[in-house]
Enzyme design. Structure first.
Site, PDB file in Angstrom:
ATOM      1  N   LYS A  56       2.114  -0.320 -12.406  1.00 17.57           N
ATOM      2  CA  LYS A  56       0.979  -1.184 -12.378  1.00 17.57           C
ATOM      3  C   LYS A  56       0.337  -1.229 -14.115  1.00 17.57           C
ATOM      4  CE  LYS A  56       0.186  -1.657  -8.046  1.00 17.57           C
ATOM      5  NZ  LYS A  56       0.015  -3.015  -7.613  1.00 17.57           N
ATOM      6  N   ASP A 112      10.998  -9.217   3.019  1.00 15.31           N
ATOM      7  CA  ASP A 112      11.075  -7.831   2.183  1.00 15.31           C
ATOM      8  C   ASP A 112      10.927  -8.144   0.878  1.00 15.31           C
ATOM      9  OD1 ASP A 112      11.614  -5.306   1.553  1.00 15.31           O
ATOM     10  OD2 ASP A 112      13.794  -5.334   2.415  1.00 15.31           O
ATOM     11  N   GLY A 144      -5.405  -4.640   5.144  1.00 14.45           N
ATOM     12  CA  GLY A 144      -6.116  -3.877   3.778  1.00 14.45           C
ATOM     13  C   GLY A 144      -6.587  -5.007   2.798  1.00 14.45           C
ATOM     14  N   ILE A 145      -6.322  -4.736   1.500  1.00 14.90           N
ATOM     15  CA  ILE A 145      -6.770  -5.627   0.527  1.00 14.90           C
ATOM     16  C   ILE A 145      -6.225  -7.093   0.816  1.00 14.90           C
ATOM     17  CG2 ILE A 145      -6.820  -6.054  -1.930  1.00 14.90           C
ATOM     18  CD1 ILE A 145      -7.091  -3.188  -2.306  1.00 14.90           C
ATOM     19  N   SER A 153      -4.147  -2.099 -10.417  1.00 13.00           N
ATOM     20  CA  SER A 153      -4.742  -0.817 -10.135  1.00 13.00           C
ATOM     21  C   SER A 153      -5.319  -0.239 -11.224  1.00 13.00           C
ATOM     22  CB  SER A 153      -3.767   0.191  -9.547  1.00 13.00           C
ATOM     23  OG  SER A 153      -4.382   1.582  -9.192  1.00 13.00           O
ATOM     24  N   ALA A 205       1.180  -7.544  -2.918  1.00 14.18           N
ATOM     25  CA  ALA A 205       2.155  -6.585  -2.251  1.00 14.18           C
ATOM     26  C   ALA A 205       2.451  -5.628  -3.060  1.00 14.18           C
ATOM     27  CB  ALA A 205       3.379  -7.202  -1.870  1.00 14.18           C
ATOM     28  N   TYR A 248       3.702   5.069  -9.649  1.00 14.78           N
ATOM     29  CA  TYR A 248       2.996   4.101  -9.353  1.00 14.78           C
ATOM     30  C   TYR A 248       2.327   3.652 -10.765  1.00 14.78           C
ATOM     31  CZ  TYR A 248      -0.807   1.535  -6.822  1.00 14.78           C
ATOM     32  OH  TYR A 248      -1.835   0.797  -6.463  1.00 14.78           O
ATOM     33  N   THR A 291      -9.218   1.530   1.968  1.00  9.99           N
ATOM     34  CA  THR A 291      -8.027   0.869   3.222  1.00  9.99           C
ATOM     35  C   THR A 291      -7.953   1.776   4.007  1.00  9.99           C
ATOM     36  OG1 THR A 291      -6.496   1.676   1.682  1.00  9.99           O
ATOM     37  CG2 THR A 291      -7.283  -0.575   1.320  1.00  9.99           C
TER      38      THR A 291
END
Length: 254
Positions: free
Chosen positions: A162, A66, A18-19, A145, A94, A158, A193
């Protein structure tokens, strides 16, 4: 101070696809040596490193981390410094998502998302500071985002993470600018994506709805986000500080 003749080194998290993958390739094309980190499969991440070397990186290595685990962000930075001896650019890309109606999130989901989307960026940034100070400067770029700026259904968790990352960008820049450490963020909007394509494909009409909200009339490409990151990583000016560069096709202007 750093050796001005040495290749610059960038650490990119979430770099296997993806990005993050697109960012790694964009920096490789500009001559950066790369340390690529992700939680995915070792084979996928190693393939990203191979692609970066083919794209112009003088060296590119990869390692699985992780970032939700305590101490993983610091261990990642230590591994990158052990390999290259310096870090000029840190790209905190990430991230994970958890789409649910507000009222149904669990504490486990809350902690897991913030651990990757906010905590890892916070502590990786702290961990890289000593090296950047020794070198006389550096650049830290957070991938935030548009959802840190606007509201949307099932995005309370989310979006909160962000939004916090955007405020972290401003606070870090305020404190670190005097040390020649530039801190900025890039906020992607609807990007094509694999995750988004598959996610929206499971919701009839979702792709068309999102596209209708974008003045540009389409989803963005990961490479378009990567170009913005590469600009912030390589631009000659040191006067861009605490800025969030929206790559959203105009989504947030209306």
């Amino acid at each position: 101070m750093s050796d001005p003749t040495a290749p610059k080194v960038a650490l990119v998290t979430g770099a296997s696809r993806g990005i993050g993958h697109a960012i790694a390739l964009a920096l490789a094309a500009r001559g950066f040596a790369l340390f690529l980190a992700a939680e995915g499969t070792a084979e996928e991440l190693a393939g990203a490193a191979t692609a970066c070397r083919a794209s112009g990186a003088p060296d590119a290595v990869s390692a699985i981390f992780d970032l939700a685990a305590e101490g993983a962000a610091e261990a990642m930075v230590s591994a990158a410094l052990a390999r290259f001896g310096r870090l000029d650019v840190l790209v905190n890309n990430a991230g994970i998502r958890c789409r649910k109606p507000f009222g149904s999130f669990t504490r486990a989901e809350f902690r897991a998302l913030l651990a990757v989307d906010l905590e890892a960026a916070f502590f990786a940034s702290q961990a890289v500071l000593p090296a950047m100070r020794r070198q006389g400067g550096g650049r830290i770029i957070h991938i935030a985002s548009q959802m840190g700026r606007v509201a949307a259904e099932e995005n309370a968790l989310y979006g909160a993470a962000k939004a916090a990352l955007l405020q972290l960008t401003r606070n870090m820049a305020f404190e670190l600018a005097k040390e020649n450490i530039q801190v900025n963020s890039v906020s992607p909007g609807p990007i094509a994506t694999q995750y988004n394509i598959e996610s929206y494909g499971r919701m009839p009409g979702r792709t068309e709805l999102m596209t209708s909200r974008v003045p540009a009339g389409r989803f963005g490409r990961p490479e378009e986000v990567a170009e913005a990151v590469a600009f912030l990583a390589t631009c000659e000016t040191g006067y861009i500080q605490g800025h969030d560069l929206l790559i959203d096709g105009g989504y947030t202007i209306h």
